[in-house]
Write a protein that holds these residues in place. Structure first.
Motif, PDB file in Angstrom:
ATOM      1  N   ASP A 204       0.820  -1.219   0.000  1.00  0.00           N
ATOM      2  CA  ASP A 204       0.000   0.000   0.000  1.00  0.00           C
ATOM      3  C   ASP A 204       0.856   1.272   0.000  1.00  0.00           C
ATOM      4  O   ASP A 204       0.399   2.344   0.412  1.00  0.00           O
ATOM      5  CB  ASP A 204      -0.971   0.001   1.180  1.00  0.00           C
ATOM      6  N   ASP A 205       2.113   1.155  -0.470  1.00  0.00           N
ATOM      7  CA  ASP A 205       3.004   2.295  -0.724  1.00  0.00           C
ATOM      8  C   ASP A 205       3.513   3.002   0.524  1.00  0.00           C
ATOM      9  O   ASP A 205       3.913   4.171   0.465  1.00  0.00           O
ATOM     10  CB  ASP A 205       2.339   3.322  -1.655  1.00  0.00           C
ATOM     11  N   ARG A 206       3.556   2.341   1.666  1.00  0.00           N
ATOM     12  CA  ARG A 206       4.293   2.876   2.797  1.00  0.00           C
ATOM     13  C   ARG A 206       5.771   2.510   2.605  1.00  0.00           C
ATOM     14  O   ARG A 206       6.088   1.417   2.162  1.00  0.00           O
ATOM     15  CB  ARG A 206       3.789   2.288   4.114  1.00  0.00           C
ATOM     16  N   GLY A 239       2.627  -6.419   3.995  1.00  0.00           N
ATOM     17  CA  GLY A 239       1.864  -5.221   4.310  1.00  0.00           C
ATOM     18  C   GLY A 239       1.493  -5.107   5.777  1.00  0.00           C
ATOM     19  O   GLY A 239       0.482  -4.487   6.125  1.00  0.00           O
ATOM     20  N   ALA A 272       1.946   6.756   2.655  1.00  0.00           N
ATOM     21  CA  ALA A 272       1.869   6.743   1.193  1.00  0.00           C
ATOM     22  C   ALA A 272       1.848   8.148   0.617  1.00  0.00           C
ATOM     23  O   ALA A 272       2.412   8.394  -0.463  1.00  0.00           O
ATOM     24  CB  ALA A 272       0.642   5.950   0.740  1.00  0.00           C
TER      25      ALA A 272
END
Length: 393
Positions: A204-206, A239, A272
């Motif tokens: 989730d783009d962290r 994730g 994110a």
């Protein structure tokens, strides 16, 4: 032969004579035929004897007959004398480890000191006492054998260490390392480092960043690195929450590292949208968060190093901060701050701040900071691994 000597060679040999091919090789260097004959008679039952009546002849023999185990060398000889012959022997890479005992009729302490300073292992006074000669030879040949065996063992250990280091270096290299928004520099004291730098992105783009510093440095400190790397990347790919990663690392390091071994660490997570930073400083130096406005926030340690007490978790050990676009987080290992000048003064936090602010103003690289560290250190040896990481938010 000098008839003043009264000795029985057979009485001095405590075991059966060795086969000639197995006997230690003794080179006798003396310009006196009587001395050479006497020593040869004393030693021929147990040793293979080579003789030279001058220093030059001794050097020729060493060139022509490798494998000499010990040298008996007279001090007073025509040019070159014993001291000069010794210098030439000890300067030769193939001969410098051969035990050398000086023979001298001089009762002068200065000559003994000179000989020992040149690399001789002992002195024998003339006239030769048979029992003393045998005892000294036995002692120094055994010491040479032990040194040789020790060196062989050290060479084997060095080869094995190099193999382990090569394996660890490969294990530390990983395709999952994704250094977007990150600049970093590592300089280990030894080939392998006790410092660790990992960067990856969750589905989730962290963005996750781990900067670790194991107790000690070198091979021992680096051994747990692959374990931490596997846990980090697997949790990131799944994730998971940053808290889950921290708890897993804490437990595994506590269970698998020896007592007294642990990992100080920064663990950071960037949201994110890159507007939020979550950071745990576990016994590392202050993290420095530089804002585009010029302000700097000091992020001090709020947690124990990982692997010390996994059941203990400070409720506020994770800091959450809102960040401006373009802010930068600077993380360093204690090897940076503790870099020591010749006068004993450490590099310290103030110099780190000045060095980094100068770098930012002129758009320099992290190697500029390394140059500042080297200048501060001067000729002082690096004592700890150095790691510098800059994360742009």
């Amino acid at each position: 032969m000098d008839t003043a000597y009264d000795y029985d060679p057979d009485a001095l040999v405590s075991s059966a004579p060795l086969p000639r091919a197995m006997r230690p090789r003794i080179l006798i260097v003396d310009d006196s035929p009587e001395v050479i004959c006497q020593i040869d008679a004393l030693l021929q039952a147990q040793y293979s004897i080579l003789v030279a009546n001058s220093g030059l002849r001794a050097l020729e023999i060493l060139e022509q007959a490798p494998g000499v185990d010990l040298i008996l060398l007279d001090v007073l000889m025509p040019d070159p004398d014993g001291f000069e012959t010794c210098r030439r022997i000890k300067a030769h890479p193939d001969w410098c480890q051969i035990p050398l005992i000086f023979l001298t009729a001089l009762d002068y302490e200065g000559h003994e000191v000179t000989g020992l300073s040149l690399g001789a292992v002992d002195y024998l006074a003339k006239p030769i006492v048979p029992a003393v000669l045998h005892a000294r030879l036995n002692t120094h040949l055994e010491l040479a054998r032990v040194r040789c065996a020790l060196q062989q063992h050290l060479n084997q250990l060095a080869e094995e260490r190099a193999l382990v280091e090569a394996c660890l270096m490969r294990l530390h290299t990983d395709r999952r390392f994704d250094a977007r928004y990150v600049r970093y520099f590592m300089q280990p004291v030894e080939r392998t480092s006790g410092d660790l730098c990992l960067v990856a992105w969750t589905p989730d783009d962290r963005q996750w960043v781990l900067v670790g510093d194991f107790t000690g440095h070198g091979l021992i400190a680096a051994l747990a690195g692959p374990l931490v790397k596997q846990i980090f990347y697997s949790h990131c790919a799944a994730g998971d929450a940053l808290e889950t990663l921290i708890a897993t690392l804490d437990t595994h390091l506590y269970e698998q590292l020896p007592t007294g071994r642990f990992m100080a660490a920064y663990l950071a997570e960037v949201s994110a949208d890159r507007q939020q930073l979550r950071l745990m400083n576990a016994s590392m130096p202050e993290g420095l968060l530089f804002m585009p406005s010029g302000a700097c926030e000091h992020l001090t340690s709020r947690a124990l190093a990982l692997g010390i007490a996994p059941e203990f978790a400070a409720p506020d050990r994770l800091q959450t901060l809102r960040v401006e676009p373009g802010a930068r987080l600077l993380l360093v290992s204690d090897g940076v701050l503790e870099t020591t000048a010749p006068d004993g003064e450490q590099f310290g936090l103030e110099r780190l701040l000045t060095s980094y602010q100068t770098l930012w103003q002129r758009g320099g690289s992290l190697h500029d900071m390394l140059a500042d560290l080297r200048y501060h250190r001067g000729r002082t040896a690096l004592e700890d691994d150095v790691l510098i990481l800059e994360l742009t938010l």
